[in-house]
Write a protein that holds these residues in place. Structure first.
Motif, mmCIF file in Angstrom:
data_model
loop_
_atom_site.group_PDB
_atom_site.id
_atom_site.type_symbol
_atom_site.label_atom_id
_atom_site.label_comp_id
_atom_site.label_asym_id
_atom_site.label_seq_id
_atom_site.Cartn_x
_atom_site.Cartn_y
_atom_site.Cartn_z
ATOM 1 N N ALA A 65 -7.094 -13.629 4.821
ATOM 2 C CA ALA A 65 -6.685 -14.958 4.398
ATOM 3 C C ALA A 65 -5.158 -14.710 3.683
ATOM 4 O O ALA A 65 -4.289 -15.714 3.818
ATOM 5 C CB ALA A 65 -7.401 -15.493 3.289
ATOM 6 N N THR A 66 -5.143 -13.495 2.878
ATOM 7 C CA THR A 66 -3.697 -13.331 2.453
ATOM 8 C C THR A 66 -2.721 -12.936 3.349
ATOM 9 O O THR A 66 -1.698 -13.448 3.269
ATOM 10 C CB THR A 66 -4.067 -12.128 1.286
ATOM 11 O OG1 THR A 66 -5.219 -12.372 0.538
ATOM 12 C CG2 THR A 66 -2.649 -11.571 0.748
ATOM 13 N N PHE A 67 -3.367 -12.076 4.220
ATOM 14 C CA PHE A 67 -2.337 -11.751 5.396
ATOM 15 C C PHE A 67 -1.773 -13.175 6.313
ATOM 16 O O PHE A 67 -0.519 -13.193 6.391
ATOM 17 C CB PHE A 67 -2.911 -11.044 6.402
ATOM 18 C CG PHE A 67 -2.237 -10.499 7.556
ATOM 19 C CD1 PHE A 67 -1.251 -9.866 7.512
ATOM 20 C CD2 PHE A 67 -2.649 -11.111 8.961
ATOM 21 C CE1 PHE A 67 -0.407 -9.564 8.551
ATOM 22 C CE2 PHE A 67 -1.960 -10.670 10.006
ATOM 23 C CZ PHE A 67 -0.718 -9.961 10.095
ATOM 24 N N ILE A 68 -2.756 -14.122 6.562
ATOM 25 C CA ILE A 68 -2.324 -15.223 7.220
ATOM 26 C C ILE A 68 -1.434 -16.243 6.498
ATOM 27 O O ILE A 68 -0.485 -16.616 6.879
ATOM 28 C CB ILE A 68 -3.665 -16.049 7.659
ATOM 29 C CG1 ILE A 68 -4.364 -15.332 8.862
ATOM 30 C CG2 ILE A 68 -3.455 -17.377 7.954
ATOM 31 C CD1 ILE A 68 -5.667 -15.835 8.992
ATOM 32 N N ARG A 69 -1.714 -16.182 4.927
ATOM 33 C CA ARG A 69 -0.777 -17.277 4.130
ATOM 34 C C ARG A 69 0.565 -16.320 4.239
ATOM 35 O O ARG A 69 1.599 -17.051 4.184
ATOM 36 C CB ARG A 69 -1.284 -17.158 2.979
ATOM 37 C CG ARG A 69 -0.367 -17.834 1.803
ATOM 38 C CD ARG A 69 -1.264 -18.453 0.687
ATOM 39 N NE ARG A 69 -0.060 -18.618 -0.398
ATOM 40 C CZ ARG A 69 0.398 -19.849 -0.380
ATOM 41 N NH1 ARG A 69 0.523 -20.557 0.578
ATOM 42 N NH2 ARG A 69 1.377 -19.942 -1.544
ATOM 43 N N LYS A 70 0.850 -14.958 4.325
ATOM 44 C CA LYS A 70 2.000 -14.549 4.364
ATOM 45 C C LYS A 70 2.672 -14.753 5.612
ATOM 46 O O LYS A 70 4.046 -14.863 5.498
ATOM 47 C CB LYS A 70 1.761 -12.997 3.845
ATOM 48 C CG LYS A 70 1.415 -12.386 2.377
ATOM 49 C CD LYS A 70 1.415 -11.213 2.295
ATOM 50 C CE LYS A 70 0.947 -10.625 0.799
ATOM 51 N NZ LYS A 70 0.962 -9.273 0.464
ATOM 52 N N LEU A 71 1.723 -14.576 6.510
ATOM 53 C CA LEU A 71 2.383 -15.208 7.886
ATOM 54 C C LEU A 71 3.200 -16.383 7.800
ATOM 55 O O LEU A 71 4.239 -16.637 8.446
ATOM 56 C CB LEU A 71 1.599 -14.754 8.810
ATOM 57 C CG LEU A 71 1.098 -13.292 9.364
ATOM 58 C CD1 LEU A 71 0.179 -13.287 10.444
ATOM 59 C CD2 LEU A 71 2.324 -12.540 9.744
ATOM 60 N N LEU A 72 2.576 -17.507 7.513
ATOM 61 C CA LEU A 72 2.798 -18.693 7.349
ATOM 62 C C LEU A 72 4.172 -18.945 6.645
ATOM 63 O O LEU A 72 5.121 -19.707 6.692
ATOM 64 C CB LEU A 72 1.935 -19.660 6.949
ATOM 65 C CG LEU A 72 0.570 -19.725 8.040
ATOM 66 C CD1 LEU A 72 -0.483 -20.390 7.218
ATOM 67 C CD2 LEU A 72 0.896 -19.902 9.211
ATOM 68 N N ILE A 73 4.126 -18.277 5.408
ATOM 69 C CA ILE A 73 5.226 -18.441 4.288
ATOM 70 C C ILE A 73 6.390 -17.645 5.024
ATOM 71 O O ILE A 73 7.735 -18.376 5.217
ATOM 72 C CB ILE A 73 5.105 -17.685 3.286
ATOM 73 C CG1 ILE A 73 4.042 -18.286 2.263
ATOM 74 C CG2 ILE A 73 6.331 -17.474 2.147
ATOM 75 C CD1 ILE A 73 3.549 -17.575 1.063
ATOM 76 N N PHE A 74 6.373 -16.369 5.692
ATOM 77 C CA PHE A 74 7.507 -15.636 6.279
ATOM 78 C C PHE A 74 7.974 -16.431 7.602
ATOM 79 O O PHE A 74 9.201 -16.459 7.994
ATOM 80 C CB PHE A 74 7.264 -14.140 6.453
ATOM 81 C CG PHE A 74 7.243 -13.376 5.272
ATOM 82 C CD1 PHE A 74 8.763 -13.230 4.699
ATOM 83 C CD2 PHE A 74 6.099 -13.100 4.577
ATOM 84 C CE1 PHE A 74 8.687 -12.305 3.694
ATOM 85 C CE2 PHE A 74 6.393 -12.393 3.154
ATOM 86 C CZ PHE A 74 7.563 -11.983 2.769
ATOM 87 N N GLU A 75 7.042 -17.054 8.173
ATOM 88 C CA GLU A 75 7.300 -18.013 9.395
ATOM 89 C C GLU A 75 8.430 -18.609 9.344
ATOM 90 O O GLU A 75 9.263 -19.298 10.265
ATOM 91 C CB GLU A 75 6.160 -18.472 10.049
ATOM 92 C CG GLU A 75 6.458 -19.032 11.325
ATOM 93 C CD GLU A 75 5.134 -19.756 11.916
ATOM 94 O OE1 GLU A 75 5.003 -20.010 13.063
ATOM 95 O OE2 GLU A 75 4.494 -20.505 10.945
ATOM 96 N N LYS A 76 8.648 -19.206 8.077
ATOM 97 C CA LYS A 76 9.497 -20.229 7.708
ATOM 98 C C LYS A 76 10.967 -19.632 7.814
ATOM 99 O O LYS A 76 12.228 -20.480 7.876
ATOM 100 C CB LYS A 76 9.444 -20.865 6.277
ATOM 101 C CG LYS A 76 7.952 -21.805 6.557
ATOM 102 C CD LYS A 76 7.699 -22.284 5.233
ATOM 103 C CE LYS A 76 6.344 -22.947 5.099
ATOM 104 N NZ LYS A 76 5.975 -23.472 3.702
#
Length: 300
Positions: A65-76
């Motif tokens: 979950a932590t990994f996915i949240r970071k991906l979604l943040i950095f994807e921006k």
């Protein structure tokens, strides 16, 4: 049915919306969990507060979950977007569904539906529509322990309860940052508070106003509200005491803030009047953020 996880973040008000959404989801999907994540940029908040305040601890520390949240943040960010998109595509191929909330405070019943795959929910879910069917359960989850109030706050409780008390929440602080100015309407530059206070004076018998603000000196100088008591001693880890005291007022004038939104929602006074800004965010529709009986003040 596989386990699904709600990724939670933000300050106290946002955490409460996410946890209420979690309770609603768990009614349909018993394997739901919630995982809290605090990026370094959010240290201005007080971390995960639901555990300390209400005994609602994050059910797991989900590294995925932590990994996915970071991906979604950095994807921006354009530089990281190709790599993040690739990794998200790989997760999808591995049978992982990522449900991203669309829009702001727009209720969509499909978000409550059961997912057959491993799913991660990313959003704020800021609408009472998600949990209106379990209102009593949500209220029970968010019950304050009054014995933990400071002596000063506890001493004010009986006075608040005995008066025609009106809480007024005026948030400045982080709302004045460059990033937040593009998102939140600056209510201090409008007639919202003047109109709301005047409405309360017209419709209530001798109201007494309790002012909650992170900048009380600014309020005293610019708004000059009569019959007012300023609560200016709750800061940092004791900020929750403001929410508790606001919820004990008979009526509420909230800011465009989930913090005072929850204070008003938790207010149990049967004849309460809740006044809210018609525009919660700047240039963004939030059609489902308020309960139907809250009065929206047009300050345009």
């Amino acid at each position: 049915m596989k386990k699904s996880t709600i990724i939670s973040a933000g300050g106290l008000g946002n955490q409460m919306f996410q946890y209420a959404f979690f309770l609603a989801k768990k009614k349909r999907s018993p394997k739901m969990s919630i995982s809290f994540f605090v990026p370094s940029r959010e240290i201005k908040h007080n971390g995960y507060e639901l555990g300390n305040l209400f005994g609602l601890f994050s059910e797991d520390k989900d590294l995925l979950a932590t990994f996915i949240r970071k991906l979604l943040i950095f994807e921006k960010r354009s530089f990281y977007r190709p790599l993040c998109s690739l990794l998200l595509s790989i997760l999808k191929l591995l049978g992982i569904t990522i449900v991203r909330e669309e829009g702001y405070s727009i209720y969509r019943e499909e978000y409550l539906k059961v997912q057959s795959k491993r799913a991660f929910y990313f959003g704020y879910w800021q609408s009472p529509c998600y949990f209106e069917a379990i209102e009593n359960e949500v209220r029970s989850a968010f019950s304050f322990d009054y014995s933990r109030l400071s002596d000063k706050s506890r001493g004010l409780l009986e006075t608040i309860r005995s008066q025609e008390s009106v809480s007024v929440h005026i948030r400045r602080g982080d709302f004045l940052s460059v990033d937040n100015q593009s998102l939140y309407v600056n209510l201090n530059d409008t007639l919202y508070y003047v109109k709301s206070v005047d409405w309360m004076k017209e419709h209530l018998n001798s109201p007494h106003f309790y002012i909650f603000s992170d900048d009380p000196q600014w309020v005293k100088k610019h708004l000059q509200i009569d019959n007012a008591t300023y609560i200016d001693w709750n800061r940092g880890e004791t900020s929750w005491e403001d929410m508790c005291l606001m919820s004990e007022c008979k009526h509420n004038i909230i800011a465009n803030s989930t913090f005072s939104w929850w204070a008003a929602w938790l207010n149990r006074y049967e004849k309460k009047q809740v006044l809210v800004p018609k525009c919660f965010l700047r240039n963004r529709e939030t059609p489902n953020i308020y309960p139907a009986d809250w009065l929206q003040i047009d300050f345009s």
